[in-house]
Design a protein around this motif. Structure first.
Motif, PDB file in Angstrom:
ATOM      1  N   SER A  94       0.779  -1.420  -0.124  1.00  0.00           N
ATOM      2  CA  SER A  94      -0.009  -0.031   0.032  1.00  0.00           C
ATOM      3  C   SER A  94       0.811   1.170   0.097  1.00  0.00           C
ATOM      4  CB  SER A  94      -0.804  -0.086   1.093  1.00  0.00           C
ATOM      5  OG  SER A  94      -0.093   0.056   2.299  1.00  0.00           O
ATOM      6  N   GLY A  95       0.266   2.326  -0.552  1.00  0.00           N
ATOM      7  CA  GLY A  95       1.133   3.858  -0.283  1.00  0.00           C
ATOM      8  C   GLY A  95       2.054   3.875  -1.601  1.00  0.00           C
ATOM      9  N   TYR A  96       2.098   2.870  -2.660  1.00  0.00           N
ATOM     10  CA  TYR A  96       2.923   3.036  -3.613  1.00  0.00           C
ATOM     11  C   TYR A  96       2.092   3.474  -4.930  1.00  0.00           C
ATOM     12  CZ  TYR A  96       6.744   2.399  -6.989  1.00  0.00           C
ATOM     13  OH  TYR A  96       7.874   2.443  -7.932  1.00  0.00           O
ATOM     14  N   THR A  97       2.365   4.529  -5.553  1.00  0.00           N
ATOM     15  CA  THR A  97       1.569   5.129  -6.466  1.00  0.00           C
ATOM     16  C   THR A  97       1.833   5.014  -8.105  1.00  0.00           C
ATOM     17  OG1 THR A  97       2.770   7.172  -6.246  1.00  0.00           O
ATOM     18  CG2 THR A  97       0.585   6.850  -4.782  1.00  0.00           C
ATOM     19  N   TYR A  98       3.117   4.417  -8.118  1.00  0.00           N
ATOM     20  CA  TYR A  98       3.516   4.209  -9.346  1.00  0.00           C
ATOM     21  C   TYR A  98       2.961   2.784  -9.877  1.00  0.00           C
ATOM     22  CZ  TYR A  98       6.469   8.025  -8.816  1.00  0.00           C
ATOM     23  OH  TYR A  98       7.033   9.458  -8.616  1.00  0.00           O
ATOM     24  N   ILE A  99       2.664   2.693 -11.415  1.00  0.00           N
ATOM     25  CA  ILE A  99       2.372   1.577 -11.794  1.00  0.00           C
ATOM     26  C   ILE A  99       2.969   0.190 -11.917  1.00  0.00           C
ATOM     27  CG2 ILE A  99       1.272   0.357 -13.996  1.00  0.00           C
ATOM     28  CD1 ILE A  99       0.260   3.359 -14.511  1.00  0.00           C
ATOM     29  N   THR A 100       4.359   0.438 -12.154  1.00  0.00           N
ATOM     30  CA  THR A 100       5.459  -0.691 -12.373  1.00  0.00           C
ATOM     31  C   THR A 100       6.406  -0.788 -11.370  1.00  0.00           C
ATOM     32  OG1 THR A 100       6.740   0.510 -13.943  1.00  0.00           O
ATOM     33  CG2 THR A 100       5.161  -0.961 -14.750  1.00  0.00           C
ATOM     34  N   TYR A 101       6.510  -1.747 -10.792  1.00  0.00           N
ATOM     35  CA  TYR A 101       7.873  -1.917  -9.588  1.00  0.00           C
ATOM     36  C   TYR A 101       8.104  -3.262  -9.701  1.00  0.00           C
ATOM     37  CZ  TYR A 101       3.283  -3.295  -7.503  1.00  0.00           C
ATOM     38  OH  TYR A 101       1.863  -3.727  -7.116  1.00  0.00           O
ATOM     39  N   TYR A 102       9.209  -3.715  -8.872  1.00  0.00           N
ATOM     40  CA  TYR A 102       9.832  -4.885  -8.587  1.00  0.00           C
ATOM     41  C   TYR A 102       9.236  -5.463  -7.273  1.00  0.00           C
ATOM     42  CZ  TYR A 102      12.744  -4.508 -12.727  1.00  0.00           C
ATOM     43  OH  TYR A 102      13.289  -4.395 -13.848  1.00  0.00           O
ATOM     44  N   LEU A 103       8.791  -6.439  -7.070  1.00  0.00           N
ATOM     45  CA  LEU A 103       8.621  -7.037  -5.789  1.00  0.00           C
ATOM     46  C   LEU A 103       9.340  -8.198  -5.296  1.00  0.00           C
ATOM     47  CD1 LEU A 103       4.581  -6.777  -5.449  1.00  0.00           C
ATOM     48  CD2 LEU A 103       6.146  -5.614  -4.102  1.00  0.00           C
ATOM     49  N   GLY A 104       9.994  -8.493  -4.034  1.00  0.00           N
ATOM     50  CA  GLY A 104      10.525  -9.670  -4.030  1.00  0.00           C
ATOM     51  C   GLY A 104      10.651 -10.097  -2.490  1.00  0.00           C
TER      52      GLY A 104
END
Length: 125
Positions: free
Chosen positions: A25-35
């Motif tokens: 939550s709280g992350y507003t950008y569309i793309t990111y990495y999750l690990g």
């Protein structure tokens, strides 16, 4: 404020399975990495798996590939780490991580700016 909340840890016997979830939550950008990283007592933190939500590309520690599977649910902003065939050597604190981009290898912890509090996984023999 970016918030990562892990769930699903616990205690299992060797050979068992666990599924860890991470809610973002709280992350507003569309793309990111999750690990996912893990750290056992007296050992360094190590990368387990990662996924890029833009393409679904996945990364795995070679020794875990085939037993662990990372997946994402973009609609719910969650990722799941399915762990099968657990052994006592998998006992560790497991951390969810997020990075807007990767400046280096995915399995280097300093490349990940956002971290959850961790969830404990204990595997007994």
């Amino acid at each position: 404020q970016v918030l990562l909340v892990e769930s699903g840890g616990g205690s299992v016997q060797a050979g068992g399975t666990l599924s860890l979830s991470c809610a973002v939550s709280g992350y507003t950008y569309i793309t990111y990495y999750l690990g996912w990283f893990r750290q056992a007592p007296g050992k360094e933190r190590e990368g387990v798996a990662a996924i890029y939500n833009g393409t679904g590309h996945t990364y795995y520690d070679d020794s875990l590939k085939g037993r662990f599977t990372i997946s994402q649910d973009n609609g719910k902003n969650t990722q799941v780490l399915q762990m099968n065939g657990l052994t006592p050597e998998d006992t560790a604190m497991y951390y969810c991580t997020l990075a807007p981009w990767l400046d280096g290898p995915w399995d280097v912890s300093r490349n990940w700016p956002y971290w959850g509090q961790g969830t404990q996984v204990t595997v007994s023999s």
